[in-house]
Design a protein around this motif. Structure first.
Motif, PDB file in Angstrom:
ATOM      1  N   SER A  55     -12.755   7.705   7.236  1.00 29.08           N
ATOM      2  CA  SER A  55     -12.934   8.517   6.027  1.00 29.08           C
ATOM      3  C   SER A  55     -14.068   9.515   6.210  1.00 29.08           C
ATOM      4  O   SER A  55     -13.973  10.668   5.763  1.00 29.08           O
TER       5      SER A  55
ATOM      6  N   SER B  86       0.826  -1.211   0.000  1.00 28.64           N
ATOM      7  CA  SER B  86       0.000   0.000   0.000  1.00 28.64           C
ATOM      8  C   SER B  86       0.859   1.259   0.000  1.00 28.64           C
ATOM      9  O   SER B  86       0.451   2.306  -0.507  1.00 28.64           O
TER      10      SER B  86
ATOM     11  N   THR C 291      -5.305  -4.253   2.291  1.00 26.80           N
ATOM     12  CA  THR C 291      -4.459  -4.837   1.251  1.00 26.80           C
ATOM     13  C   THR C 291      -3.867  -6.160   1.727  1.00 26.80           C
ATOM     14  O   THR C 291      -3.801  -7.139   0.975  1.00 26.80           O
TER      15      THR C 291
ATOM     16  N   GLN D  72      -4.587   5.578   6.086  1.00 27.00           N
ATOM     17  CA  GLN D  72      -3.533   4.885   5.346  1.00 27.00           C
ATOM     18  C   GLN D  72      -3.173   3.559   6.010  1.00 27.00           C
ATOM     19  O   GLN D  72      -2.879   2.573   5.324  1.00 27.00           O
TER      20      GLN D  72
ATOM     21  N   THR E 191       1.650   1.928  -3.651  1.00 23.46           N
ATOM     22  CA  THR E 191       0.497   2.145  -4.530  1.00 23.46           C
ATOM     23  C   THR E 191      -0.373   3.276  -3.990  1.00 23.46           C
ATOM     24  O   THR E 191      -0.386   4.377  -4.533  1.00 23.46           O
ATOM     25  N   HIS E 192      -1.084   3.028  -2.886  1.00 23.19           N
ATOM     26  CA  HIS E 192      -2.019   4.019  -2.337  1.00 23.19           C
ATOM     27  C   HIS E 192      -1.309   5.276  -1.846  1.00 23.19           C
ATOM     28  O   HIS E 192      -1.704   6.397  -2.187  1.00 23.19           O
ATOM     29  N   ASN E 193      -0.256   5.113  -1.054  1.00 26.26           N
ATOM     30  CA  ASN E 193       0.397   6.279  -0.454  1.00 26.26           C
ATOM     31  C   ASN E 193       1.063   7.168  -1.499  1.00 26.26           C
ATOM     32  O   ASN E 193       1.029   8.389  -1.401  1.00 26.26           O
TER      33      ASN E 193
ATOM     34  N   VAL F 170      -5.868   1.106   4.992  1.00 27.11           N
ATOM     35  CA  VAL F 170      -5.680   0.669   3.590  1.00 27.11           C
ATOM     36  C   VAL F 170      -4.634  -0.442   3.541  1.00 27.11           C
ATOM     37  O   VAL F 170      -4.794  -1.438   2.829  1.00 27.11           O
TER      38      VAL F 170
ATOM     39  N   GLY G 139      -0.008   7.457  -4.440  1.00 27.30           N
ATOM     40  CA  GLY G 139      -1.140   8.137  -5.062  1.00 27.30           C
ATOM     41  C   GLY G 139      -1.568   9.367  -4.285  1.00 27.30           C
ATOM     42  O   GLY G 139      -1.929  10.397  -4.866  1.00 27.30           O
ATOM     43  N   GLU G 140      -1.530   9.270  -2.942  1.00 28.34           N
ATOM     44  CA  GLU G 140      -1.858  10.427  -2.111  1.00 28.34           C
ATOM     45  C   GLU G 140      -0.835  11.546  -2.316  1.00 28.34           C
ATOM     46  O   GLU G 140      -1.187  12.729  -2.318  1.00 28.34           O
TER      47      GLU G 140
ATOM     48  N   HIS H 283     -12.156   1.806   8.182  1.00 30.23           N
ATOM     49  CA  HIS H 283     -11.693   2.742   7.151  1.00 30.23           C
ATOM     50  C   HIS H 283     -12.807   3.717   6.777  1.00 30.23           C
ATOM     51  O   HIS H 283     -12.576   4.924   6.611  1.00 30.23           O
TER      52      HIS H 283
ATOM     53  N   ALA I 264       1.189  10.789   3.656  1.00 32.75           N
ATOM     54  CA  ALA I 264       1.673   9.758   2.731  1.00 32.75           C
ATOM     55  C   ALA I 264       3.169   9.902   2.496  1.00 32.75           C
ATOM     56  O   ALA I 264       3.912   8.914   2.509  1.00 32.75           O
TER      57      ALA I 264
END
Length: 588
Positions: free
Chosen positions: A237, A122, A200, A193, A125-127, A196, A129-130, A233, A308
């Motif tokens: 959020s 994550s 994952t 995060q 990928t996710h972080n 996430v 992206g942030e 999550h 992130a």
């Protein structure tokens, strides 16, 4: 996790921007052009109204042309700003993502042991992206709307500086609100995060272990586990969105009160102003809430991006594997000496191995046997320095292995483990992996033949060029291990480690591989970890481990005569084998 100062994180993120400062400068110039058009529209409005009131309409006919010119300048500025800030941000994100991945390849085995794969995936990928959000839309908005706000306030000061300063008296309240909301957004973003990463990880476990999940009826357990993580999550959020949602209206309310006061004060104080100045002043003031609101929304993304970026920098700050050895040799003979080696895993109070000493001469085969948890795998993981020991010495050709560079040390060692790792590529590329890439297809075929793998490879649609799926999903356990053995044979290293390398083979395959190994092992030093004792009867030395210590060592026949730990293990397996034969005969 130690929390770091937000400003320091952002400064560090900006160091990745410095190499692309020319693109960034063009972007800023573009946004300056864009921002300059806002007060100019108010100035045109002022000119038109004053012209109408004064009945001086000579220059009014050129106003539409000026308006079109401003729109053109605004469009060019927006394009330059958006395109070049995107070039900077996407490049920075690409560099960061590659640096994280590259750093993963350098981190010690202990790091992978203590961090689950979901969180690690994550991060990349996710972080990242942030960080993209913080580095693209948010930075673009901060620069564009920030310059627009400065331009509008500057025009207000130009028309009437006293009223402008009165309007700006709300700045301390807005500053306090931004600081408070920023802290809350960072805390919530950090929790999001983490969840996430957990989701994952749960998904990764389901995908890789779906057969076990289905076999043991674990579907409901996995569903509930994921549902709880996703629900947490969702709650975090929602809290983040609620904070962001209330932040904007509160700021708008403060600005609205300031605008109402400004309207009243302008009616009272602007007695000598022209109608054009009055309208232009109020129009400019009422243009301010929009860029300020957008700055507020961008702040939410900035805070998430900073959290992130912090998680990425924490990874980049992790020390890589210790690789201080200066020595690099072309060939080694393969003599291995363990001298009073003791080792315990990080965080453990007990030793995994204690005071281990033995010697393996070049070309010898040494077998490590014993019950699970005895220290066999730990011992072989120390040789290629997957873990670093602190007590005792391990020598390769009389030189302590810490004196070799990691790359050179591992060049001399081929490893075949019980849990085979294969890649979603062709058979040939899985055999000729890493430094072996580019080896002639004939040599790959010879290695596969020696590992008794060609008999099933030839039956595949494209032979050595057949794709085998993720982790060799299209292959049986025995076929996977034969490919791993072929990879080790192709490497042709002077030291070979076989960690339960024949455990998944059927009897026929094992027979052929043992025949192949009997030829191959003559020219290299081999350390074999085996539970199936019938496979190591011809080993030069058998070492029996229990509780991390050597309890016996010697040849197969010698140890059987002693009637000690090895004899007990051997007799237990022989007894089990006889029982299997009796059961088989009774069922026929």
């Amino acid at each position: 996790m130690k929390q770091r100062n937000g400003l320091k994180i952002y400064k560090r993120l900006l160091t990745y921007v410095i190499p692309y400062w020319r693109w960034f400068a063009i972007s800023v110039i573009g946004f300056m052009l864009y921002a300059a058009t806002q007060p100019l529209f108010a100035a045109i409005l002022k000119h038109i109204i004053d012209s109408l009131q004064g009945n001086t309409r000579e220059s009014i006919h050129i106003m539409p042309l000026i308006f079109v010119g401003l729109m053109l300048v605004r469009g060019v500025g927006a394009y330059l700003g958006n395109f070049f800030i995107a070039k900077v941000s996407t490049t920075v994100v690409h560099v960061l993502r590659c640096k994280i991945f590259d750093h993963y390849t350098l981190l010690p085995t202990a790091y992978f042991d203590s961090n689950n794969s979901g969180y690690m995936m994550s991060r990349i990928t996710h972080n990242v992206g942030e960080v993209t959000q913080a580095a693209t839309d948010s930075v673009k908005t901060i620069i564009r709307e920030g310059l627009t706000t400065i331009g509008l306030i500057g025009y207000l000061i130009y028309i009437d500086w006293i009223l402008a300063l009165a309007f700006m008296s709300v700045t301390p309240f807005i500053t306090w609100l931004v600081i408070y909301v920023s802290k809350r957004l960072r805390a919530l973003s950090r929790k999001i995060q983490d969840t996430v990463g957990e989701m994952t990880h749960i998904t990764s476990e389901l995908v890789s272990g779906h057969r076990i999940v289905r076999s043991y009826g674990g579907e409901e357990y996995e569903k509930e586990r994921f549902k709880k993580s996703s629900q947490y999550h969702r709650r975090q959020s929602l809290k983040l969105e609620a904070t962001s949602a209330i932040h904007g209206p509160l700021m708008q309310l403060i600005i609205g009160i300031a605008l109402a006061g400004l309207m009243y004060m302008s009616l009272v104080m602007m007695q000598t102003a022209t109608a054009g100045e009055f309208v232009a002043f109020l129009t400019t003031a009422f243009l301010l809430p929009r860029p300020i609101r957008q700055l507020s929304d961008a702040n939410s993304k900035i805070q998430k991006g900073m959290v992130a970026a912090e998680s990425l920098f924490i990874i980049l700050d992790e020390p890589p594997e210790s690789n201080e050895g200066p020595l690099s040799i072309e060939h080694c003979k393969g003599r291995i000496d363990f001298k009073n080696v003791s080792f315990k895993y990080e965080g453990s109070k007990t030793y995994a191995i204690k005071n281990i000493s033995f010697t393996v001469l070049p070309g010898q085969t040494v077998a490590l046997v014993g019950a699970s948890g005895g220290g066999k795998s730990t011992l072989i993981n120390l040789l290629p320095r997957f873990y670093n020991y602190k007590e005792g010495q391990i020598l390769l050709d009389g030189i302590e292995i810490k004196q070799y560079t990691l790359e050179n040390l591992r060049k001399h060692i081929a490893l075949v483990t019980q849990h085979v790792t294969l890649f979603n590529d062709t058979v040939a590329k899985n055999i000729a992996y890493g430094h072996l890439e580019g080896v002639a297809l004939e040599k790959i075929a010879n290695a596969a033949e020696a590992a008794y793998a060609m008999n099933f490879i030839e039956k595949m649609p494209n032979g050595l060029n057949t794709e085998i799926g993720e982790n060799g999903v299209k292959l049986s356990g025995g076929q996977k291990q034969r490919l791993a053995l072929a990879r080790a044979l192709l490497k042709d290293a002077p030291v070979l480690i076989l960690d339960e390398a024949t455990s998944a083979l059927d009897t026929e395959s094992e027979h052929y591989i043992q025949a192949a190994l009997s030829q191959v092992l003559k020219n290299r030093t081999t350390i074999v970890v085996a539970h199936r004792l019938s496979t190591i009867e011809n080993a030069d030395v058998i070492i029996v481990l229990a509780n991390g210590q050597i309890v016996e060592q010697g040849g197969h026949k010698e140890l059987l005569k002693k009637g000690g730990a090895y004899a007990k293990l051997y007799n237990m397996q022989f007894k089990d084998k006889n029982n299997d034969l009796v059961i088989a005969s009774q069922t026929e």
